[in-house]
Design an enzyme around this catalytic site. Structure first.
Site, short mmCIF file in Angstrom:
data_model
loop_
_atom_site.label_atom_id
_atom_site.label_comp_id
_atom_site.label_asym_id
_atom_site.label_seq_id
_atom_site.Cartn_x
_atom_site.Cartn_y
_atom_site.Cartn_z
N ASN A 183 -1.41 12.75 7.19
CA ASN A 183 -1.79 12.51 5.78
C ASN A 183 -1.01 13.27 4.72
O ASN A 183 -1.19 14.47 4.55
CB ASN A 183 -3.26 12.88 5.56
CG ASN A 183 -4.18 12.02 6.37
OD1 ASN A 183 -4.17 10.80 6.23
ND2 ASN A 183 -4.94 12.65 7.26
N ARG A 193 -9.06 14.88 13.00
CA ARG A 193 -7.63 14.91 13.33
C ARG A 193 -6.99 16.11 12.65
O ARG A 193 -7.18 16.33 11.45
CB ARG A 193 -6.95 13.63 12.85
CG ARG A 193 -5.46 13.62 13.11
CD ARG A 193 -4.81 12.37 12.59
NE ARG A 193 -5.15 11.22 13.39
CZ ARG A 193 -5.11 9.97 12.93
NH1 ARG A 193 -4.82 9.72 11.69
NH2 ARG A 193 -5.41 8.97 13.73
N TYR A 209 -1.23 -0.36 13.47
CA TYR A 209 -0.34 0.63 12.85
C TYR A 209 0.19 1.67 13.84
O TYR A 209 1.39 1.96 13.90
CB TYR A 209 -1.12 1.30 11.71
CG TYR A 209 -0.36 2.32 10.92
CD1 TYR A 209 0.67 1.96 10.07
CD2 TYR A 209 -0.70 3.68 10.99
CE1 TYR A 209 1.36 2.90 9.32
CE2 TYR A 209 -0.03 4.63 10.24
CZ TYR A 209 1.00 4.24 9.41
OH TYR A 209 1.67 5.18 8.67
N LYS A 253 -12.11 8.88 -7.97
CA LYS A 253 -13.55 8.67 -8.11
C LYS A 253 -14.20 9.77 -8.94
O LYS A 253 -15.11 9.51 -9.73
CB LYS A 253 -14.22 8.60 -6.72
CG LYS A 253 -13.91 7.30 -5.97
CD LYS A 253 -14.61 7.32 -4.61
CE LYS A 253 -14.21 6.13 -3.76
NZ LYS A 253 -14.90 6.13 -2.46
N ALA A 265 0.60 10.39 12.70
CA ALA A 265 -0.44 10.93 13.58
C ALA A 265 -1.27 9.81 14.19
O ALA A 265 -1.96 10.02 15.19
CB ALA A 265 -1.33 11.89 12.80
N GLY A 314 -1.06 1.78 4.32
CA GLY A 314 -2.01 2.25 3.33
C GLY A 314 -3.00 3.17 4.00
O GLY A 314 -2.76 3.61 5.13
N GLN A 361 -16.31 13.81 8.68
CA GLN A 361 -15.01 13.57 9.32
C GLN A 361 -14.05 14.68 8.88
O GLN A 361 -14.11 15.14 7.73
CB GLN A 361 -14.37 12.25 8.89
CG GLN A 361 -15.23 11.03 8.76
CD GLN A 361 -15.79 10.86 7.37
OE1 GLN A 361 -16.68 11.61 6.98
NE2 GLN A 361 -15.33 9.87 6.62
P1 NAD Z 1 4.36 3.73 0.58
O1 NAD Z 1 3.56 2.49 0.85
O2 NAD Z 1 4.16 4.43 -0.70
O3 NAD Z 1 5.91 3.42 0.76
C1 NAD Z 1 6.42 2.54 1.71
C2 NAD Z 1 7.38 1.61 0.99
O4 NAD Z 1 7.96 0.71 1.94
C3 NAD Z 1 6.71 0.75 -0.07
O5 NAD Z 1 7.26 0.99 -1.34
C4 NAD Z 1 6.96 -0.67 0.39
O6 NAD Z 1 7.20 -1.59 -0.66
C5 NAD Z 1 8.19 -0.50 1.26
N1 NAD Z 1 8.35 -1.59 2.21
C6 NAD Z 1 7.39 -2.18 2.97
N2 NAD Z 1 7.93 -3.17 3.67
C7 NAD Z 1 9.25 -3.22 3.35
C8 NAD Z 1 10.32 -4.07 3.72
N3 NAD Z 1 10.13 -5.08 4.57
N4 NAD Z 1 11.53 -3.85 3.18
C9 NAD Z 1 11.73 -2.86 2.28
N5 NAD Z 1 10.75 -2.04 1.87
C10 NAD Z 1 9.52 -2.22 2.41
O7 NAD Z 1 4.07 4.70 1.81
P2 NAD Z 1 4.47 6.23 2.02
O8 NAD Z 1 3.22 7.00 1.95
O9 NAD Z 1 5.60 6.59 1.15
O10 NAD Z 1 4.93 6.19 3.54
C11 NAD Z 1 6.29 6.24 3.93
C12 NAD Z 1 6.38 6.24 5.45
O11 NAD Z 1 5.65 7.36 5.97
C13 NAD Z 1 5.80 5.00 6.12
O12 NAD Z 1 6.58 4.67 7.23
C14 NAD Z 1 4.44 5.47 6.59
O13 NAD Z 1 3.97 4.74 7.69
C15 NAD Z 1 4.73 6.92 6.95
N6 NAD Z 1 3.52 7.75 6.92
C16 NAD Z 1 2.93 8.06 5.72
C17 NAD Z 1 1.79 8.83 5.72
C18 NAD Z 1 1.11 9.19 4.42
O14 NAD Z 1 0.09 9.90 4.46
N7 NAD Z 1 1.59 8.77 3.26
C19 NAD Z 1 1.24 9.30 6.91
C20 NAD Z 1 1.85 8.95 8.12
C21 NAD Z 1 3.02 8.20 8.12
#
Ligand code: NAD
Length: 341
Positions: free
Chosen positions: A186, A296, A157, A208, A127, A87, A228
């Site tokens: 992001n 960042r 994380y 908001k 990042a 998140g 920031q």
């Molecule tokens: P998101 O939370 O919308 O999607 C991630 C999904 O993974 C969720 O639907 C969740 O239910 C699912 N999930 C979690 N645990 C699970 C499990 N054990 N088995 C099956 N499904 C599972 O997040 P997102 O923004 O779509 O991010 C996707 C990827 O990109 C993630 O790995 C996140 O760390 C990476 N990421 C996202 C951002 C961003 O800004 N959104 C930035 C950096 C990295």
């Protein structure tokens, strides 16, 4: 998807975390490009998925279990792992154990992909894997790929991301599985989390502003002092970048930034959201809120060199589309209709 010698329209593509923001958009992206076998997987019950793309096989499985990963990867030609418990700052600073436990997902998924004979495996890093000592000043030097080491990642994380990156690198070195690793900066856009505690800054600020307008409060609360800095990548650039990176032979097992280089302060982000809503609000600053690093940005030298491309949707344009979508969600929820957050 760029079609290579190896990728055929009926090759099975497996997407972990497809019930979420980026995974849902990626399933749609592949489907729109004519790929006929896409398996989307998420642990959330199907009615809670952000997008259900017609023609895509959808499975509800918890990918932190080995058996489920085996099922997920059966007959896979390409595997994209986007599943993670994550998140915005409010979530990743508070729930470090949950974030660390996502290591189970990548550990089992990459092994299952390898055993299933998949040709390619993509991992979404972040990042947050970068050394936090380099991010203490809002006037940051943009982060380049080598800045992850010496390692001092975001607690919880960021360390999970860094260790999972190493898994990907060693599966290539030792076992010959073609892995790709993108460090997302992001990501924002329609069909993402916009409320409930896991949302990120662009969605939170749009919400908001919409709420302030709707309730006529004339004011907005901002986390931190607004100085920031961050860069924000629009979702369309993110899915295009995933496709390009995972099919680039010169990027196997090589972590690369996937982010926008348009740096803004949070105050500037608020001004852009206010412009979308046609309002000016009185700002109050919550200085004890979770903030993350002071600044960042993404150094895009490598992606430009390797792919001749970088994420380039102007924040103003992407935010306008995001604001419009969140406003519809907000109004739908107010009218008692089903929404995704
Ligand atoms: P998101 O939370 O919308 O999607 C991630 C999904 O993974 C969720 O639907 C969740 O239910 C699912 N999930 C979690 N645990 C699970 C499990 N054990 N088995 C099956 N499904 C599972 O997040 P997102 O923004 O779509 O991010 C996707 C990827 O990109 C993630 O790995 C996140 O760390 C990476 N990421 C996202 C951002 C961003 O800004 N959104 C930035 C950096 C990295």
């Amino acid at each position: 998807m760029q079609e290579t010698n190896e990728t055929k329209k009926d090759d099975l593509i497996v997407i972990g975390g497809a019930g979420g923001f980026i995974g849902g958009a990626l399933a749609r992206y592949f489907r729109d490009r004519g790929f006929t076998k896409i398996r989307a997987i998420d642990k959330k019950p199907l009615p809670e998925w952000y997008q259900r793309v017609p023609g895509v096989e959808c499975l509800c499985l918890d990918l932190s279990h080995e058996e489920n990963c085996k099922r997920a990867c059966e007959d896979a030609v390409e595997v994209v792992n986007l599943a993670a418990d994550m998140g915005g700052m409010g979530f990743i600073e508070r729930f470090r154990v949950e974030c660390l436990r996502s290591i189970l997902i990548n550990t089992h998924m990459i092994e299952a992909a390898y055993r299933a004979g998949a040709q390619r495996y993509f991992y979404s890093s972040s990042a947050c894997a970068y050394n936090i000592d380099l991010q203490k000043d809002p006037n940051v030097r943009a982060l380049k790929e080598s800045d992850a080491y010496p390692a001092n990642a975001e607690r919880g994380y960021g360390w999970e991301k860094l260790v999972s990156e190493i898994f990907c690198q060693e599966y290539w070195q030792e076992r010959g599985l073609k892995t790709s690793i993108a460090r997302f900066h992001n990501v924002y856009g329609p069909d993402g989390t916009w409320d409930g505690g896991r949302e990120k800054a662009p969605a939170a600020i749009c919400r908001k502003v919409i709420q302030a307008k709707d309730e006529d409060t004339g004011s907005i609360e901002i986390w931190g002092d607004g100085t920031q800095t961050r860069s924000f990548m629009y979702i369309d650039d993110c899915v295009k970048g995933i496709d390009m990176i995972m099919h680039a032979e010169n990027l196997i097992a090589t972590p690369i930034n996937l982010g926008s280089a348009e740096l803004v302060t949070i105050n500037e982000l608020v001004s852009l959201a206010e412009a979308c809503g046609g309002v000016k609000l009185k700002r109050s600053y919550k200085l004890d809120a979770p903030l993350g690093v002071a600044g960042r940005n993404s150094d895009n030298t490598m992606i430009k060199e390797m792919l001749g491309w970088e994420p380039d949707t102007p924040l103003r344009d992407g935010l306008a589309k995001t604001y419009e979508w969140i406003e519809r969600q907000y109004m739908d929820r107010k009218a008692g209709k089903r929404t995704i957050s």
